[in-house]
Motif scaffolding. Sequence first.
Motif, PDB file in Angstrom:
ATOM      1  N   LEU A  67       0.827  -1.222   0.000  1.00 10.73           N
ATOM      2  CA  LEU A  67       0.000   0.000   0.000  1.00 10.73           C
ATOM      3  C   LEU A  67       0.855   1.263   0.000  1.00 10.73           C
ATOM      4  O   LEU A  67       0.588   2.209  -0.743  1.00 10.73           O
ATOM      5  N   ARG A  68       1.910   1.276   0.834  1.00  6.21           N
ATOM      6  CA  ARG A  68       2.771   2.472   0.897  1.00  6.21           C
ATOM      7  C   ARG A  68       3.514   2.673  -0.427  1.00  6.21           C
ATOM      8  O   ARG A  68       3.628   3.798  -0.926  1.00  6.21           O
ATOM      9  N   TYR A  69       4.005   1.579  -0.984  1.00  3.70           N
ATOM     10  CA  TYR A  69       4.759   1.680  -2.240  1.00  3.70           C
ATOM     11  C   TYR A  69       3.839   2.121  -3.380  1.00  3.70           C
ATOM     12  O   TYR A  69       4.183   3.008  -4.162  1.00  3.70           O
ATOM     13  N   SER A  70       2.651   1.503  -3.447  1.00  2.00           N
ATOM     14  CA  SER A  70       1.755   1.816  -4.566  1.00  2.00           C
ATOM     15  C   SER A  70       1.317   3.282  -4.520  1.00  2.00           C
ATOM     16  O   SER A  70       1.263   3.952  -5.551  1.00  2.00           O
ATOM     17  N   GLN A  71       1.056   3.781  -3.324  1.00  2.00           N
ATOM     18  CA  GLN A  71       0.676   5.191  -3.191  1.00  2.00           C
ATOM     19  C   GLN A  71       1.834   6.102  -3.610  1.00  2.00           C
ATOM     20  O   GLN A  71       1.644   7.080  -4.343  1.00  2.00           O
ATOM     21  N   ALA A  72       3.042   5.746  -3.163  1.00  2.00           N
ATOM     22  CA  ALA A  72       4.212   6.582  -3.468  1.00  2.00           C
ATOM     23  C   ALA A  72       4.510   6.599  -4.968  1.00  2.00           C
ATOM     24  O   ALA A  72       4.793   7.654  -5.552  1.00  2.00           O
ATOM     25  N   VAL A  73       4.446   5.439  -5.617  1.00  2.00           N
ATOM     26  CA  VAL A  73       4.808   5.388  -7.033  1.00  2.00           C
ATOM     27  C   VAL A  73       3.698   5.993  -7.900  1.00  2.00           C
ATOM     28  O   VAL A  73       3.968   6.624  -8.927  1.00  2.00           O
ATOM     29  N   ASN A  74       2.430   5.879  -7.463  1.00  2.00           N
ATOM     30  CA  ASN A  74       1.343   6.520  -8.207  1.00  2.00           C
ATOM     31  C   ASN A  74       1.454   8.046  -8.112  1.00  2.00           C
ATOM     32  O   ASN A  74       1.295   8.755  -9.113  1.00  2.00           O
ATOM     33  N   ASN A  75       1.770   8.549  -6.905  1.00  2.00           N
ATOM     34  CA  ASN A  75       1.982   9.996  -6.747  1.00  2.00           C
ATOM     35  C   ASN A  75       3.125  10.480  -7.630  1.00  2.00           C
ATOM     36  O   ASN A  75       3.054  11.556  -8.241  1.00  2.00           O
ATOM     37  N   LEU A  76       4.196   9.666  -7.691  1.00  2.00           N
ATOM     38  CA  LEU A  76       5.353  10.030  -8.509  1.00  2.00           C
ATOM     39  C   LEU A  76       4.973  10.090  -9.993  1.00  2.00           C
ATOM     40  O   LEU A  76       5.393  11.003 -10.709  1.00  2.00           O
ATOM     41  N   ALA A  77       4.153   9.138 -10.442  1.00  2.00           N
ATOM     42  CA  ALA A  77       3.733   9.127 -11.850  1.00  2.00           C
ATOM     43  C   ALA A  77       2.963  10.399 -12.191  1.00  2.00           C
ATOM     44  O   ALA A  77       3.176  11.011 -13.247  1.00  2.00           O
ATOM     45  N   MET A  78       2.057  10.810 -11.275  1.00  2.00           N
ATOM     46  CA  MET A  78       1.272  12.029 -11.517  1.00  2.00           C
ATOM     47  C   MET A  78       2.175  13.269 -11.515  1.00  2.00           C
ATOM     48  O   MET A  78       2.022  14.171 -12.345  1.00  2.00           O
ATOM     49  N   GLU A  79       3.136  13.289 -10.591  1.00  2.00           N
ATOM     50  CA  GLU A  79       4.072  14.421 -10.527  1.00  2.00           C
ATOM     51  C   GLU A  79       4.907  14.502 -11.806  1.00  2.00           C
ATOM     52  O   GLU A  79       5.106  15.581 -12.380  1.00  2.00           O
ATOM     53  N   LEU A  80       5.377  13.346 -12.254  1.00  2.00           N
ATOM     54  CA  LEU A  80       6.212  13.314 -13.457  1.00  2.00           C
ATOM     55  C   LEU A  80       5.408  13.750 -14.683  1.00  2.00           C
ATOM     56  O   LEU A  80       5.894  14.519 -15.521  1.00  2.00           O
ATOM     57  N   GLY A  81       4.163  13.278 -14.773  1.00  2.00           N
ATOM     58  CA  GLY A  81       3.308  13.681 -15.888  1.00  2.00           C
ATOM     59  C   GLY A  81       3.117  15.189 -15.939  1.00  2.00           C
ATOM     60  O   GLY A  81       3.239  15.818 -16.998  1.00  2.00           O
ATOM     61  N   SER A  82       2.880  15.789 -14.764  1.00  2.00           N
ATOM     62  CA  SER A  82       2.654  17.239 -14.750  1.00  2.00           C
ATOM     63  C   SER A  82       3.938  17.996 -15.088  1.00  2.00           C
ATOM     64  O   SER A  82       3.905  19.043 -15.736  1.00  2.00           O
ATOM     65  N   LYS A  83       5.104  17.450 -14.689  1.00  2.00           N
ATOM     66  CA  LYS A  83       6.380  18.116 -15.018  1.00  2.00           C
ATOM     67  C   LYS A  83       6.686  18.002 -16.518  1.00  2.00           C
ATOM     68  O   LYS A  83       7.243  18.925 -17.112  1.00  2.00           O
ATOM     69  N   ILE A  84       6.316  16.879 -17.128  1.00  2.00           N
ATOM     70  CA  ILE A  84       6.500  16.745 -18.580  1.00  2.00           C
ATOM     71  C   ILE A  84       5.624  17.770 -19.293  1.00  2.00           C
ATOM     72  O   ILE A  84       6.077  18.476 -20.198  1.00  2.00           O
ATOM     73  N   ALA A  85       4.355  17.877 -18.876  1.00  2.00           N
ATOM     74  CA  ALA A  85       3.433  18.840 -19.503  1.00  2.00           C
ATOM     75  C   ALA A  85       3.945  20.267 -19.331  1.00  2.00           C
ATOM     76  O   ALA A  85       3.958  21.059 -20.285  1.00  2.00           O
ATOM     77  N   GLU A  86       4.383  20.583 -18.105  1.00  2.00           N
ATOM     78  CA  GLU A  86       4.893  21.933 -17.829  1.00  2.00           C
ATOM     79  C   GLU A  86       6.127  22.227 -18.675  1.00  2.00           C
ATOM     80  O   GLU A  86       6.286  23.337 -19.196  1.00  2.00           O
ATOM     81  N   SER A  87       6.997  21.230 -18.832  1.00  2.00           N
ATOM     82  CA  SER A  87       8.211  21.418 -19.638  1.00  2.00           C
ATOM     83  C   SER A  87       7.883  21.615 -21.119  1.00  2.00           C
ATOM     84  O   SER A  87       8.679  22.178 -21.865  1.00  2.00           O
TER      85      SER A  87
END
Length: 304
Positions: free
Chosen positions: A119-139
């Motif tokens: 549960l902790r890992y899945s939450q952390a990696v899902n949050n990271l995916a969303m963060e990375l997606g938004s940084k790609i869009a922003e870039s």
Amino acid sequence: MGSSSGCSTPVIDLQNLFPSQSHKLIEACEQWGCFRLINHSIPVTLMAEMKSVVGSLLDLPPEIKRRNTGVFAGSGYVAPTKINPLYESLGLYDIGSPEAVLEFCNQLDASPQQRDTILRYSQAVNNLAMELGSKIAESMGLCGDPFMGWPCQFRINKYSFTPESVGSSGVQIHTDSGFLTILQDDENVGGLEVMDKKSGEFVPVDPMPGTLLVNLGDLATVWSNGRFYNVKHRVQCKEATTRLSIALLMLGPKEAVVEAPPELVDTEHPRLYDPVLFEDYRKLRLSTGMRAGEALSLLSPSKE
């Protein structure tokens, strides 16, 4: 073991991205279709705990692993096959849903401690995916958060390499069908190779403990209007050992189509691909047997 061609996968520092490295991020997406992520938000201790859990789950008896059924074909347990005899994996669809993660744990009789780690890992990696997606869009100069809520599939993989299998392929050449994949590869065992866009040759991607590897799939090419490279990759058996990897695959929205945003389309850059639902594209790849990005050619807009 480095690459003989002197190429190595770009390294992106997530904590030091703007403004100094955002061009480097987009360049990596365009030229390599993959990059190493350092200074990401997943603690190294959690990565180690998760790898240990993954090893235990993939060592379960086949009758328990077969309980891991998926939402669609290939999203649950995948047993070894004639094509990929050394590979097996477990999975779940929509890692962002705690209910789906708990259902996965129930299917495999995970212990309370294993559940906590998953549960902790899945939450952390899902949050990271969303963060990375938004940084790609922003870039790319886009506003908003175009990938928020896109479902992510989770796959945990085991390669059982034998002395006889050294030099052979652990999994066939393919591209990922979704938008991007975040991979915790085995920090001790190499074998992953990506195709160099310029030369067409395969380049080894050596493990770097504590980092994550990101690669872009077919829908990233659609979304970026052809700018992002959907990297072909494979796993080669380098030594007789077990190799474990943990992957989050950001797919595409359940209901909405994937298409290039208007900002990425103009008279000089006409739309290269018709809008497509992830589910329809996945079925297209399966029905045609095109597993290495060739199915994108079937999405070209019809010429009137």
